[in-house]
Write a protein that holds these residues in place. Structure first.
Motif, mmCIF file in Angstrom:
data_model
loop_
_atom_site.group_PDB
_atom_site.id
_atom_site.type_symbol
_atom_site.label_atom_id
_atom_site.label_comp_id
_atom_site.label_asym_id
_atom_site.label_seq_id
_atom_site.Cartn_x
_atom_site.Cartn_y
_atom_site.Cartn_z
ATOM 1 N N GLN A 106 0.833 -1.211 0.000
ATOM 2 C CA GLN A 106 0.000 0.000 0.000
ATOM 3 C C GLN A 106 0.866 1.259 0.000
ATOM 4 O O GLN A 106 0.533 2.251 -0.656
ATOM 5 N N SER A 111 -11.248 -8.555 10.395
ATOM 6 C CA SER A 111 -10.755 -7.416 9.627
ATOM 7 C C SER A 111 -10.016 -7.923 8.388
ATOM 8 O O SER A 111 -9.090 -8.743 8.508
ATOM 9 N N TYR A 112 -10.437 -7.416 7.221
ATOM 10 C CA TYR A 112 -9.790 -7.780 5.957
ATOM 11 C C TYR A 112 -8.478 -7.014 5.875
ATOM 12 O O TYR A 112 -8.454 -5.779 5.877
ATOM 13 N N ASP A 136 -7.781 -3.890 3.791
ATOM 14 C CA ASP A 136 -8.486 -2.715 4.313
ATOM 15 C C ASP A 136 -7.734 -2.112 5.490
ATOM 16 O O ASP A 136 -7.625 -0.882 5.626
ATOM 17 N N ARG A 139 -4.640 -0.292 4.150
ATOM 18 C CA ARG A 139 -4.986 0.976 3.508
ATOM 19 C C ARG A 139 -5.351 2.020 4.563
ATOM 20 O O ARG A 139 -4.984 3.203 4.435
ATOM 21 N N THR A 140 -6.044 1.624 5.598
ATOM 22 C CA THR A 140 -6.377 2.539 6.679
ATOM 23 C C THR A 140 -5.119 3.073 7.350
ATOM 24 O O THR A 140 -5.010 4.273 7.653
ATOM 25 N N GLY A 171 -14.111 -3.159 10.766
ATOM 26 C CA GLY A 171 -13.997 -4.301 9.862
ATOM 27 C C GLY A 171 -15.326 -4.992 9.636
ATOM 28 O O GLY A 171 -16.342 -4.354 9.358
ATOM 29 N N PRO A 183 -11.828 2.353 4.550
ATOM 30 C CA PRO A 183 -11.869 1.277 3.560
ATOM 31 C C PRO A 183 -12.639 0.069 4.074
ATOM 32 O O PRO A 183 -12.440 -0.369 5.217
ATOM 33 N N HIS A 184 -13.515 -0.472 3.226
ATOM 34 C CA HIS A 184 -14.343 -1.604 3.665
ATOM 35 C C HIS A 184 -14.727 -2.431 2.440
ATOM 36 O O HIS A 184 -15.605 -2.054 1.667
ATOM 37 N N THR A 185 -14.047 -3.556 2.250
ATOM 38 C CA THR A 185 -14.335 -4.472 1.153
ATOM 39 C C THR A 185 -15.508 -5.367 1.536
ATOM 40 O O THR A 185 -15.522 -5.915 2.644
ATOM 41 N N ALA A 208 -14.036 -10.112 -0.113
ATOM 42 C CA ALA A 208 -12.840 -10.313 0.695
ATOM 43 C C ALA A 208 -12.564 -11.796 0.923
ATOM 44 O O ALA A 208 -11.410 -12.251 0.865
#
Length: 338
Positions: free
Chosen positions: A28, A206-207, A210, A213-214, A235, A308-310, A315
């Motif tokens: 990232q 939690s992915y 994500d 990126r956070t 998450g 961020p949230h996939t 995921a």
């Protein structure tokens, strides 16, 4: 006299770059235009391509001089290094952190730490907020709380720290995780999902992409943050302990695989734990599967605006593919755990 108009290059040192969180944050950071150094015994791993963009440095996080040299000119140090297999926490975790603090002090770098829920005792559950008192009940929890205490002390002496705490990680490169070690088996087509939760007990997942990126978003806003920041990431909340398993079943069914769920064999872990260090250490964390622990991300949302949230099925699909658990996808994407 002329002055260069070129912007200052942002540099980060990643400790634990071959582990799950270190690897994801490294990618990232590179994508965001950062220059990344990675400290590792032996330098670049065999699986690293020469054009990855990472500057690999041969060194050991247990050696203060190695960390100090690697951190030269770095704006950020990601401290994502842990002893492998949950072993040697008593003798290695705090010395490695002290080396990071010393390097950050010398070079004026911000420390970023992936936090854990181990720091908190059950009196702070079921909803965990950043200001909850840290009164851990386990050996690893006491060490993690001590780590954050030392970072808070360092922040009072000019070393900025950002702690990002999330639930159990899952993702394409997270073989050293409950998802990969408990629910499924990397490198094998998933046909059985083992559910560790006590019946009806919620769990926080939690992915990892994500989370990474956070972290990068917070790193890039570090100048607006206080000397010590502690953020909780929500998450994916599995409200009754069945939703993660159901997502795996859905994804596998799209690939024509019928998946069954069953209870995780805690009895077997109990029987084997005297002989296997990793199982003994994992067993210590069983209490996190016997009561709900949900992360309150209000502070994080207020700081970033959007987190961020996939979507869960997307995921899980990426995770199963990365772990080699889909049909026709033999072998997992390997990396050396820190």
């Amino acid at each position: 006299m002329t002055h260069s108009s070129e912007p200052k290059v942002s540099r980060a040192l990643v400790l634990g770059a071959t582990g799950g969180i270190g690897s994801e944050v490294t990618q990232q950071l590179l994508a965001a235009g950062w220059h990344v150094r990675a400290l590792r015994r032996g330098g670049a791993p065999r699986t690293s391509s020469s054009d990855s963009g990472v500057q690999w440095i041969d060194g050991d996080a247990m050696h203060a001089d190695d960390v100090l040299a690697a951190a030269r000119d770095c704006d950020v140090i990601l401290h994502a290094v842990n002893p492998p297999g949950y072993r040697n926490w008593d003798t290695q975790v705090l010395p490695m952190l002290d080396n990071t603090v010393a390097a950050a002090t010398r070079h004026g770098a911000t420390i970023v730490l992936p936090g854990t829920v181990y720091n908190y005792g059950p009196e702070t559950f079921p909803v965990l907020r950043e200001d909850a008192p840290q009164r851990p009940r386990t050996r690893k929890g006491k060490i993690r709380a001590t780590m954050e205490g030392r970072l808070r002390d360092a922040s009072r002496h000019g070393v900025q720290t950002i702690v990002v705490r999330a639930g159990d990680f899952f993702g394409p490169r997270t073989r050293n995780s409950w998802f990969a070690q408990g629910l499924v088996k990397p490198g094998q087509t998933t046909r059985i999902v083992q559910v560790p939760n006590a019946p009806g007990i919620g769990h926080q997942w939690s992915y990892l992409p994500d989370v990474a990126r956070t972290m990068v978003m917070l790193i890039e806003r570090r100048r607006t943050l206080p000397a010590f920041s502690n953020f909780h990431m929500a998450g994916h909340w599995d409200a009754d302990g069945t939703q993660m398993a159901d997502a795996i079943v859905r994804v596998m069914s799209r690939h024509g695989i019928d998946v069954k769920t069953r209870r995780f064999p805690w009895w077997l872990m109990t029987a084997m734990s005297p002989f296997v260090t990793t199982l003994r250490e994992l067993r210590e964390m069983r209490y996190l599967w016997e009561q709900p622990v949900r992360m309150d991300n209000t502070h994080l949302v207020e700081t970033l605006g959007e987190v961020p949230h996939t979507p869960l099925d997307v995921a899980v699909q990426a995770t199963l593919e990365g772990l080699g658990c889909l049909p026709g996808k033999p072998g997992a994407k390997g990396f050396a755990c820190p």
